[in-house]
Design an enzyme around this catalytic site. Structure first.
Site, short mmCIF file in Angstrom:
data_model
loop_
_atom_site.label_atom_id
_atom_site.label_comp_id
_atom_site.label_asym_id
_atom_site.label_seq_id
_atom_site.Cartn_x
_atom_site.Cartn_y
_atom_site.Cartn_z
N GLY A 164 0.75 -1.40 0.02
CA GLY A 164 -0.02 -0.05 0.03
C GLY A 164 0.92 1.07 -0.15
O GLY A 164 0.38 2.11 0.50
N ARG A 293 -3.34 -11.66 -3.98
CA ARG A 293 -4.83 -11.60 -3.74
C ARG A 293 -5.43 -10.82 -4.98
O ARG A 293 -4.75 -10.50 -5.93
CB ARG A 293 -4.88 -10.40 -2.72
CG ARG A 293 -4.07 -9.10 -2.75
CD ARG A 293 -4.27 -8.37 -1.88
NE ARG A 293 -3.13 -7.18 -2.09
CZ ARG A 293 -3.28 -5.88 -2.78
NH1 ARG A 293 -4.06 -5.88 -3.83
NH2 ARG A 293 -2.13 -5.42 -2.78
P1 ADP Z 1 -3.58 -2.54 -5.55
O1 ADP Z 1 -2.17 -2.74 -6.28
O2 ADP Z 1 -4.67 -3.63 -5.21
O3 ADP Z 1 -4.06 -1.46 -5.68
P2 ADP Z 1 -2.35 -1.54 -3.03
O4 ADP Z 1 -1.18 -1.85 -2.66
O5 ADP Z 1 -3.08 -0.26 -3.56
O6 ADP Z 1 -2.87 -2.67 -3.98
O7 ADP Z 1 -3.51 -1.83 -1.91
C1 ADP Z 1 -4.67 -2.41 -1.90
C2 ADP Z 1 -5.38 -2.21 -0.53
O8 ADP Z 1 -4.70 -2.97 0.45
C3 ADP Z 1 -5.18 -0.74 -0.07
O9 ADP Z 1 -6.41 -0.66 0.73
C4 ADP Z 1 -3.85 -0.64 0.88
O10 ADP Z 1 -4.07 0.29 2.06
C5 ADP Z 1 -4.08 -1.99 1.30
N1 ADP Z 1 -2.99 -2.78 1.37
C6 ADP Z 1 -1.97 -3.23 0.76
N2 ADP Z 1 -1.15 -3.87 1.24
C7 ADP Z 1 -1.22 -3.82 2.59
C8 ADP Z 1 -0.68 -4.61 3.84
N3 ADP Z 1 0.75 -5.24 3.70
N4 ADP Z 1 -1.22 -4.32 4.89
C9 ADP Z 1 -2.17 -3.82 4.91
N5 ADP Z 1 -2.99 -3.33 4.00
C10 ADP Z 1 -2.56 -3.50 3.02
P1 ADP Z 2 4.06 -1.48 -2.28
O1 ADP Z 2 4.15 -2.97 -1.72
O2 ADP Z 2 3.85 -0.59 -1.36
O3 ADP Z 2 2.87 -1.61 -3.41
P2 ADP Z 2 5.94 -1.65 -4.65
O4 ADP Z 2 7.28 -2.16 -4.29
O5 ADP Z 2 4.86 -2.14 -5.49
O6 ADP Z 2 5.62 -1.34 -3.11
O7 ADP Z 2 6.11 -0.06 -4.86
C1 ADP Z 2 5.27 0.80 -5.09
C2 ADP Z 2 5.61 1.91 -6.08
O8 ADP Z 2 6.59 2.55 -5.73
C3 ADP Z 2 5.83 1.46 -7.51
O9 ADP Z 2 4.30 1.12 -8.06
C4 ADP Z 2 6.57 2.47 -7.99
O10 ADP Z 2 5.66 3.63 -8.37
C5 ADP Z 2 7.30 2.76 -6.84
N1 ADP Z 2 8.52 2.25 -7.11
C6 ADP Z 2 9.04 1.17 -6.31
N2 ADP Z 2 10.22 0.70 -6.56
C7 ADP Z 2 10.78 1.63 -7.37
C8 ADP Z 2 12.03 1.75 -8.15
N3 ADP Z 2 13.00 0.78 -7.79
N4 ADP Z 2 12.07 2.78 -8.66
C9 ADP Z 2 11.17 3.63 -9.00
N5 ADP Z 2 9.87 3.76 -8.49
C10 ADP Z 2 9.83 2.78 -7.65
#
Ligand code: ADP
Ligand code: ADP
Ligand code: MG
Length: 455
Positions: A164, A293
């Site tokens: 998130g 998920r």
């Molecule tokens: P998506 O890629 O489905 O948009 P997000 O990373 O935006 O995923 O997360 C979707 C929802 O899940 C959001 O409401 C976010 O706050 C929640 N969320 C994502 N990862 C976690 C986590 N590790 N723990 C708690 N809530 C999470």
């Molecule tokens: P989360 O579990 O919070 O979704 P992610 O690893 O998927 O974390 O990263 C969330 C967002 O942060 C990505 O969608 C991207 O926009 C940015 N991001 C993550 N890693 C990188 C990177 N190495 N360089 C640039 N942007 C990044």
């Protein structure tokens, strides 16, 4: 054997979305609701609603014993966790399995592996999926400086347990490493109960592209193509589309192959998403993480492929094979989704809970609304601010953008503030239509919007 009755262990639009899929498949539903959600749409449309605890999520939607007891007490043979909350919680998946309840998702072991970004990176590396240059766990801050020098600035601190967008901090200058480390580690501890951090090279001109996969217990793993989710604010997605535009065949095929290979390697079952960051300057892609998920933005893929992702999850959880084969998956047209939040974009996106006095969403050809809101509904202050996802399908990207522009203009909401005006502003930007966007682009647009609104 087909599922009989499913507990919905979530709230909001995704609870409604899952209940509707169950209804289509003839599966009874029990909505597990908090005290704040007793009168919610999910509670009303489910066959039954059971209050599992107070509004605070830790007392209700995150309360594993209460959910498992409710599932058993109401005779449920399955639990759907939606997204967020317990959807990626190893203990919850294991507790369901131990009690003979089908968890609508992958195994607890797969959740554990992919729930930790460091473990996931190791597995991705094993199967030859490219990784952005990064580090193992930074246990001592003293080692961060040398690692950052090796990787090259700018870098990101990331929480191993992250999700998130939380626990991510960008660092441009060596002298800022310490404070970024401290804030990211505190945020990770508070959000995930785990302060483990690592470093990754920050890719400046990047796009977020992700591949939807589906896998069953009969050894079939397929993909449903990709989504572009580059439009983000504070690392959280705001607008998503499918398919992802402007990718070379090599990049697109490379990501699809990597996603399927990774899912197959870990024996994955259910729907999942493999996220990649695409370095737009160099034409390379790197593995970010796998979300084990259903994803918030899954409808854009459903609109262009016609595959019901939640129905496939339910089939897989019942031990049935996927209803689609890879060769049957085709993509038609283009879909765009806007996440509509109860927030005041002109006031820096401040939360705007309260009673909805007018709710008049657009309807028509190619328009889909996933929402739990209605006239008179009170948006509670306790949870995520998402009130609706507006999804449109068009002939091509231009047509989808035109339809979304028109649909947003017709969407009338009063009583609460929403991000609709911001979405309209985003869609007006010539850079958006011209595909001149990256993961930084929306931050600047948001700043310009707030500035324009506050003069
Ligand atoms: P998506 O890629 O489905 O948009 P997000 O990373 O935006 O995923 O997360 C979707 C929802 O899940 C959001 O409401 C976010 O706050 C929640 N969320 C994502 N990862 C976690 C986590 N590790 N723990 C708690 N809530 C999470
Ligand atoms: P989360 O579990 O919070 O979704 P992610 O690893 O998927 O974390 O990263 C969330 C967002 O942060 C990505 O969608 C991207 O926009 C940015 N991001 C993550 N890693 C990188 C990177 N190495 N360089 C640039 N942007 C990044
Ligand atoms: Mg992510």
């Amino acid at each position: 054997m087909a599922l009989q009755r499913c507990l919905i262990a979530n709230r909001g639009e995704i609870a409604v979305r899952v209940i509707r899929a169950c209804q289509r498949l003839g599966i009874e539903t029990v909505a597990a609701v908090s005290e704040a959600d007793r009168d919610s749409m999910a509670a009303r449309i489910a066959d039954r609603a059971v209050c599992i605890g107070p509004a605070r999520a830790t007392d209700s939607y995150l309360n594993i014993p209460a959910l498992v007891t409710t599932a058993l007490g109401t005779g449920c043979d399955a639990v759907h966790p939606g997204y967020g909350f317990l959807s990626e919680n190893t203990a919850f998946a294991a507790a369901c399995a131990e009690n003979g309840i089908a968890f609508v998702g992958p195994s607890a072991e797969n959740i554990r592996q992919m729930g930790n970004k460091l473990v996931a990176r190791d597995i991705a590396q094993e199967v030859g999926v490219p990784l952005a240059p990064g580090s193992p766990r930074i246990a001592e801050f003293s080692t961060a400086r040398g690692i950052a020098e090796e990787i090259g600035m700018p870098v990101l601190f990331k929480a191993a347990a992250g999700g998130g967008g939380r626990g991510i901090r960008i660092v441009h200058r060596h002298e800022d490493l310490r404070s970024a480390f401290d804030t990211a580690s505190a945020e990770a501890q508070a959000a995930f109960g785990d302060n483990a951090l690592f470093l990754e090279r920050y890719i400046g001109n990047a796009r977020h592209v992700e591949v939807q996969v589906l896998a069953d217990s009969h050894g079939t793993v397929i993909h449903l193509g990709e989504r572009d989710c580059s439009l983000q604010r504070r690392y959280q997605k705001i607008l998503e589309e499918a398919p992802a535009f402007g990718l070379t065949d090599a990049l697109r095929d490379g990501m699809r192959e990597a996603a399927v290979k990774l899912a197959r390697h870990i024996g994955y079952e259910s729907a999942g998403t493999v996220e990649f960051i695409v370095d737009a300057d160099r034409g390379e892609f790197f593995f970010l993480e796998m979300n084990t998920r259903v994803q918030v933005e899954h409808p854009v893929t459903e609109m262009v492929t016609g595959v019901d992702i939640v129905a496939e999850q339910l089939r897989v959880a019942a031990g049935e094979p996927l209803s689609v084969r890879q060769e049957d998956v085709t993509t038609t047209g283009h879909a765009v989704e806007c996440r509509i939040n109860a927030e005041a974009p002109a006031r820096g996106f401040a939360p705007s809970p309260g009673r909805i006095t007018e709710w008049a969403p657009p309807e028509g050809e190619g328009i889909r609304l996933d929402s739990h809101a209605a006239q008179g509904y009170v948006v509670p202050p306790f949870y995520d601010s998402l009130v609706a996802k507006l999804i449109v399908h068009g002939r091509d990207r231009d047509d989808a953008i035109a339809r979304m522009t028109e649909a947003l203009a017709r969407f009338r909401v009063s009583g609460i503030e929403t991000t609709i005006p911001f979405h309209r502003y985003v869609l007006e930007q010539p850079d958006f239509a011209a595909e001149r966007i990256n993961t930084n682009w929306l931050e600047g647009v948001a700043e310009a919007f707030v500035a324009a609104e506050t003069v």
